[in-house]
Design a protein around this motif. Structure first.
Motif, PDB file in Angstrom:
ATOM      1  N   ALA A  45       8.328  25.377  11.283  1.00 58.46           N
ATOM      2  CA  ALA A  45       7.308  26.417  11.397  1.00 58.46           C
ATOM      3  C   ALA A  45       5.997  25.762  11.821  1.00 58.46           C
ATOM      4  O   ALA A  45       5.506  24.863  11.138  1.00 58.46           O
ATOM      5  CB  ALA A  45       7.128  27.135  10.064  1.00 58.46           C
ATOM      6  N   VAL A  46       5.454  26.200  12.952  1.00 58.85           N
ATOM      7  CA  VAL A  46       4.217  25.593  13.456  1.00 58.85           C
ATOM      8  C   VAL A  46       3.021  26.519  13.270  1.00 58.85           C
ATOM      9  O   VAL A  46       1.874  26.085  13.427  1.00 58.85           O
ATOM     10  CB  VAL A  46       4.352  25.201  14.942  1.00 58.85           C
ATOM     11  CG1 VAL A  46       5.409  24.135  15.106  1.00 58.85           C
ATOM     12  CG2 VAL A  46       4.657  26.417  15.822  1.00 58.85           C
ATOM     13  N   PHE A  47       3.281  27.800  12.947  1.00 63.62           N
ATOM     14  CA  PHE A  47       2.166  28.729  12.778  1.00 63.62           C
ATOM     15  C   PHE A  47       2.633  29.918  11.950  1.00 63.62           C
ATOM     16  O   PHE A  47       3.734  30.421  12.149  1.00 63.62           O
ATOM     17  CB  PHE A  47       1.657  29.213  14.141  1.00 63.62           C
ATOM     18  CG  PHE A  47       0.246  29.715  14.125  1.00 63.62           C
ATOM     19  CD1 PHE A  47      -0.813  28.849  14.324  1.00 63.62           C
ATOM     20  CD2 PHE A  47      -0.040  31.055  13.892  1.00 63.62           C
ATOM     21  CE1 PHE A  47      -2.136  29.307  14.308  1.00 63.62           C
ATOM     22  CE2 PHE A  47      -1.337  31.519  13.865  1.00 63.62           C
ATOM     23  CZ  PHE A  47      -2.396  30.644  14.082  1.00 63.62           C
ATOM     24  N   MET A  48       1.802  30.341  11.008  1.00 65.21           N
ATOM     25  CA  MET A  48       2.075  31.553  10.232  1.00 65.21           C
ATOM     26  C   MET A  48       0.811  32.392  10.182  1.00 65.21           C
ATOM     27  O   MET A  48      -0.289  31.857   9.986  1.00 65.21           O
ATOM     28  CB  MET A  48       2.498  31.216   8.798  1.00 65.21           C
ATOM     29  CG  MET A  48       3.798  30.459   8.653  1.00 65.21           C
ATOM     30  SD  MET A  48       4.277  30.334   6.905  1.00 65.21           S
ATOM     31  CE  MET A  48       5.620  29.161   6.999  1.00 65.21           C
ATOM     32  N   VAL A  49       0.963  33.681  10.376  1.00 61.59           N
ATOM     33  CA  VAL A  49      -0.180  34.577  10.261  1.00 61.59           C
ATOM     34  C   VAL A  49       0.227  35.772   9.401  1.00 61.59           C
ATOM     35  O   VAL A  49       1.375  36.221   9.430  1.00 61.59           O
ATOM     36  CB  VAL A  49      -0.674  35.051  11.653  1.00 61.59           C
ATOM     37  CG1 VAL A  49       0.359  35.935  12.341  1.00 61.59           C
ATOM     38  CG2 VAL A  49      -2.012  35.774  11.545  1.00 61.59           C
ATOM     39  N   VAL A  50      -0.711  36.249   8.613  1.00 61.50           N
ATOM     40  CA  VAL A  50      -0.490  37.408   7.745  1.00 61.50           C
ATOM     41  C   VAL A  50      -0.892  38.659   8.506  1.00 61.50           C
ATOM     42  O   VAL A  50      -1.961  38.716   9.117  1.00 61.50           O
ATOM     43  CB  VAL A  50      -1.336  37.290   6.453  1.00 61.50           C
ATOM     44  CG1 VAL A  50      -1.064  38.478   5.525  1.00 61.50           C
ATOM     45  CG2 VAL A  50      -1.040  35.972   5.748  1.00 61.50           C
ATOM     46  N   ARG A  51      -0.010  39.680   8.475  1.00 63.90           N
ATOM     47  CA  ARG A  51      -0.303  40.964   9.135  1.00 63.90           C
ATOM     48  C   ARG A  51      -0.507  42.008   8.036  1.00 63.90           C
ATOM     49  O   ARG A  51       0.436  42.340   7.313  1.00 63.90           O
ATOM     50  CB  ARG A  51       0.844  41.359  10.066  1.00 63.90           C
ATOM     51  CG  ARG A  51       1.273  40.240  11.002  1.00 63.90           C
ATOM     52  CD  ARG A  51       2.297  40.678  12.015  1.00 63.90           C
ATOM     53  NE  ARG A  51       3.480  41.296  11.429  1.00 63.90           N
ATOM     54  CZ  ARG A  51       4.513  41.766  12.141  1.00 63.90           C
ATOM     55  NH1 ARG A  51       4.478  41.689  13.463  1.00 63.90           N
ATOM     56  NH2 ARG A  51       5.552  42.299  11.547  1.00 63.90           N
ATOM     57  N   ARG A  52      -1.726  42.517   7.903  1.00 66.40           N
ATOM     58  CA  ARG A  52      -2.061  43.442   6.823  1.00 66.40           C
ATOM     59  C   ARG A  52      -2.271  44.860   7.352  1.00 66.40           C
ATOM     60  O   ARG A  52      -2.728  45.059   8.475  1.00 66.40           O
ATOM     61  CB  ARG A  52      -3.336  42.989   6.113  1.00 66.40           C
ATOM     62  CG  ARG A  52      -3.209  41.672   5.369  1.00 66.40           C
ATOM     63  CD  ARG A  52      -4.518  41.344   4.674  1.00 66.40           C
ATOM     64  NE  ARG A  52      -5.595  41.126   5.633  1.00 66.40           N
ATOM     65  CZ  ARG A  52      -6.888  41.250   5.340  1.00 66.40           C
ATOM     66  NH1 ARG A  52      -7.270  41.648   4.150  1.00 66.40           N
ATOM     67  NH2 ARG A  52      -7.814  40.998   6.266  1.00 66.40           N
ATOM     68  N   SER A  53      -1.980  45.829   6.504  1.00 66.51           N
ATOM     69  CA  SER A  53      -2.187  47.224   6.887  1.00 66.51           C
ATOM     70  C   SER A  53      -2.291  48.094   5.640  1.00 66.51           C
ATOM     71  O   SER A  53      -1.639  47.825   4.625  1.00 66.51           O
ATOM     72  CB  SER A  53      -1.027  47.707   7.757  1.00 66.51           C
ATOM     73  OG  SER A  53      -1.143  49.096   8.025  1.00 66.51           O
ATOM     74  N   LYS A  54      -3.081  49.157   5.739  1.00 70.86           N
ATOM     75  CA  LYS A  54      -3.123  50.145   4.662  1.00 70.86           C
ATOM     76  C   LYS A  54      -1.901  51.047   4.710  1.00 70.86           C
ATOM     77  O   LYS A  54      -1.572  51.710   3.731  1.00 70.86           O
ATOM     78  CB  LYS A  54      -4.399  50.984   4.775  1.00 70.86           C
ATOM     79  CG  LYS A  54      -5.676  50.196   4.499  1.00 70.86           C
ATOM     80  CD  LYS A  54      -6.904  51.079   4.594  1.00 70.86           C
ATOM     81  CE  LYS A  54      -8.169  50.279   4.306  1.00 70.86           C
ATOM     82  NZ  LYS A  54      -9.392  51.117   4.418  1.00 70.86           N
TER      83      LYS A  54
END
Length: 349
Positions: free
Chosen positions: A227-236
């Motif tokens: 894994a070279v990159f992780m991003v959190v995807r947030r939403s209501k």
């Protein structure tokens, strides 16, 4: 032996890949998908980016993605070496087939109804049969959140809710960047019939982990065995795709335990072992509410575009280019050795 990018002109994917090559002083040539039939790729190392879908109508988009699958098939025997092979990209392009393979090999995924569901009445029967009243419906071939519907009904009560980024417009199913909430049963039925007619998967609506009042999932870029990159995807709301103006966040802010990070990486590694033709993939991960156990939502064989990276270090593309250059040099050395050996044999004769 050169390095080639096949993609679309004047896109961030193309611009930042070529910018990374320029910064590394490694020559990379580019060809647009519209010109592929005019180019000989023999002996080259090639990266495939997705083509442009020049329509917001999901019916047309669905047909164009099927045509893309055919274009990938034509490239499989062109005599070059791919970063991600056309066959590997095609294997994960079909959401149902991809998830069926992951299930076969015991990789934890968001649960999918096994039936092929083609209309609203079949959907209703399947939800009753599985006693599952909150589901996601996703077109098999569309990317991102195109056509996705989060649908919930209350058993024994005439109450239904659906969330989606597309809407019916005359005879078109138009994709947008806005989430619509639907509560009219007749409108929901017509909408679901249209989406299901495209060919779709139905999955259980798993409760997601939350952070500061917003539910979230993860996009992991996996390449060359890690894994070279992780991003959190947030939403209501229930749909977290970033192009719907949802909030991206650095994973460090979640303060996940080392054990949870290892679990995420372990699930990604197991998934990528199922698809060895892919050196690079974008993997969407759901962390279960409470336990934080990871499940794979889906895999994108061309899901390596991370705005949080390209606008900063651009390290994902730089690593790909270095890998492709090293592979090209290795192939050239191997070819030179074959020629030299053949020359020595001729001298002996």
């Amino acid at each position: 032996m050169g390095i080639r990018l096949i993609g679309r002109r004047e896109t961030r994917r193309t611009d930042y890949f070529l910018k990374a090559a320029e910064q590394l002083h490694i020559p990379v040539s580019f060809v647009d998908w519209k010109e592929v039939d005019q180019v000989d790729f023999a002996g080259e190392v090639v990266k495939l980016d997705p083509p442009s879908y020049e329509t917001a109508d999901l019916f047309q988009m669905n047909g164009q993605i099927r045509e893309y699958g055919s274009a990938l098939s034509k490239l499989e025997n062109c005599g070059c070496h791919f970063l991600n092979s056309p066959a590997g990209i095609r294997r994960v392009l079909d959401k149902r087939a991809c998830k069926e393979e992951l299930i076969h090999y015991g990789v934890p995924v968001t649960e999918m109804f096994p039936e092929r569901i083609e209309n609203f009445w079949q959907l209703s029967e399947a939800m009753e049969r599985h006693r599952t009243y909150s589901v996601f419906i996703k077109p098999i071939f569309c990317s991102g959140a195109a056509g996705v519907v989060a649908y919930r009904r209350t058993p024994g009560r005439d109450r239904e809710t659906a969330y989606t980024s597309c809407h019916m417009q005359e005879r078109e199913l138009v994709n947008t960047k806005t989430i619509y909430r639907m509560e009219d049963p007749g409108g929901i039925q017509r909408h679901l019939n249209a989406v299901l007619s495209l060919g779709a998967v139905v999955e259980r609506w798993h409760p997601k982990a939350s952070f500061q009042g917003q539910s979230y999932d993860l996009r992991v870029v996996w390449q060359f065995g890690r894994a070279v990159f992780m991003v959190v995807r947030r939403s209501k709301g229930p749909i977290t795709n970033l192009h719907l103006n949802n909030a991206a966040m650095e994973i460090e802010k979640l303060q996940l335990s080392e054990q949870t990070i290892k679990e995420i990486e372990g699930v990604c590694e197991r998934a990528m072992e199922v698809f060895p033709e892919l050196a690079v993939a974008g993997i969407d991960i759901l962390l279960e509410k409470g336990s934080l156990h990871p499940r794979i939502i889906e895999i994108n064989g061309q899901g390596d575009l991370m705005y949080q990276d390209i606008f900063k270090e651009n390290k994902i593309y730089k690593e790909q280019i270095r890998y492709m250059e090293e592979f090209a040099l290795w192939q050239e050395q191997k070819r030179t050795k074959v020629v030299e050996d053949a020359f020595e044999w001729r001298k002996r004769d």
